[in-house]
Design an enzyme around this catalytic site. Structure first.
Site, short mmCIF file in Angstrom:
data_model
loop_
_atom_site.label_atom_id
_atom_site.label_comp_id
_atom_site.label_asym_id
_atom_site.label_seq_id
_atom_site.Cartn_x
_atom_site.Cartn_y
_atom_site.Cartn_z
N LYS A 121 0.26 -1.17 0.11
CA LYS A 121 0.41 0.24 -0.09
C LYS A 121 1.01 1.04 -0.31
CE LYS A 121 -4.24 -1.56 1.59
NZ LYS A 121 -5.24 -1.85 3.15
N LYS A 202 -8.85 -11.40 -5.97
CA LYS A 202 -9.73 -11.23 -5.17
C LYS A 202 -10.68 -10.17 -5.31
CE LYS A 202 -9.52 -9.59 -0.85
NZ LYS A 202 -10.54 -8.87 -0.31
N LYS A 205 -13.50 -4.77 -1.75
CA LYS A 205 -14.69 -3.01 -1.27
C LYS A 205 -13.12 -2.36 -2.27
CE LYS A 205 -15.44 -3.83 2.68
NZ LYS A 205 -14.07 -3.71 3.32
#
Ligand code: ATP
Ligand code: MG
Length: 331
Positions: A121, A202, A205
């Protein structure tokens, strides 16, 4: 009255966390929410809406609030029974942040910086919040706060759970037995739902394509369209093969997770997609309907959250009391 200090709960206690970073999707339902609902009799569970975690990356304050409330509503609609499973908004139990700080005092910088999720990230560009680095320590606090014995985790959270176990063990060794050291439990492997448009990643959200995500509140026509556009291949056989046919494998897994049945026709991709769309719609229609009823009374959902926080606060307060005393703070 003297309080008995217990560091081991009498029975299995689980914690399942959800970040209010977007709409809950089919992966969240099959991989986390439905197992939580199914286990409500066997284990004592806490459903945590981790709003503090949603602020470790760029966030919109109004969206975090709206999303947290929507997640609580969807949880109720999906069958979480707040009488048995408290639904807790992380920020409403202040002990999360207090224990976070105490745990930071036994965590190393190198340990946090090594976390794969932090590396990924933070490498994505843009400013990196300090809270993104310390986020796994907050997650450790979430778990240790409630004397949790089992944490259902996907592979992406293995490293964070390992850190939680190390911090708990280190704290216990240095300052005396304070925390229950939790075990990780793996949900059904078939319950790892991949993005329909990009089956190599995957369904998430905040990750994935958006075009390949089925949100739990999507209307029927959106579900049909998303499934109809799912990536397939040119093999022409309906069979599980993660390497060569990841898209078809994902559709078969979704069908199996929704209905418990294999596909009816082993040759037609169009028939498979119709079956999957029907199965997903059958699973989501009652949740959507119940959500609409519940959403009409947001006051009720707020009260469920307040009651959830009220229920777990004594456990959290007791853990923080133990940790404060052990680490050297005065009452
Ligand atoms: P984000 O992109 O913000 O990380 P997310 O979709 O990964 O969102 P989380 O809030 O991180 O959702 O996870 C909530 C729960 O749902 C966790 O137990 C996680 O393991 C599970 N989960 C998330 N995505 C999937 C998926 N695609 N398949 C199965 N389970 C999933
Ligand atoms: Mg996630």
């Amino acid at each position: 009255m003297t309080t008995t200090v217990t560091t081991a709960p009498a029975r299995t206690r689980r914690l399942s966390g959800f970040q209010p970073t977007g709409h809950l999707h089919l992966g969240n339902l099959l991989g986390a929410l439905r197992p939580l609902v199914t286990a409500q009799d066997a284990a004592e569970s806490i459903a945590l809406i981790a709003d503090l975690h949603a602020m470790t990356v760029e966030h919109d304050p109004a969206e975090v609030r709206t999303c947290a409330l929507e997640q609580a509503t969807v949880m109720l609609a999906a069958g979480v029974d707040p009488e048995r499973t408290p639904i807790v908004l992380q920020s409403q139990v202040r002990e999360h942040t207090e224990l976070h700080y105490l745990l930071e005092c036994v965590a190393g910088y190198g340990e946090a910086a090594r976390m794969i999720q932090f590396k990924e990230k933070s490498a994505a560009g843009g400013p990196v919040r300090l809270s993104l680095l310390t986020y796994p320590v907050l997650m450790a606090a979430d778990i240790l706060l409630y004397d949790v014995t089992q944490v259902p985790v996907g592979a992406d959270q293995d490293q964070h759970l390992e850190l939680t176990r190390s911090l708990a063990t280190r704290f216990n060794t240095r300052y005396g037995r304070t925390f229950v050291v939790p075990e990780g439990v793996r949900p059904d492997s078939a319950a790892r739902i991949m993005d329909l448009a990009d089956p190599a990643t995957k369904m998430g959200k905040s990750s994935g394509s958006g075009a390949g995500r089925i949100a739990l509140l999507d209307p029927p026509e959106v579900i049909r369209r998303t499934v109809a556009r799912a990536a397939t291949d040119t093999v022409g056989l309906v069979r599980r093969d993660r390497v060569d046919q990841p898209g078809i494998t994902n559709l078969i897994d979704i069908l199996a997770a929704c209905t418990g049945r294999p596909p009816a026709d082993p040759t037609s991709y169009a028939a498979l997609k119709r079956e999957v769309a029907d199965a997903v719609e059958a699973l989501l229609a009652p949740i959507r309907a119940r959500h609409a009823e519940l959403a009409a009374d947001p006051g009720h959902v707020r009260r469920v959250l307040a009651a959830g926080a009220e229920r777990v606060r004594p456990i959290a307060a007791e853990t923080v009391r133990r940790a404060r005393a052990a680490i050297g703070l005065l009452d």
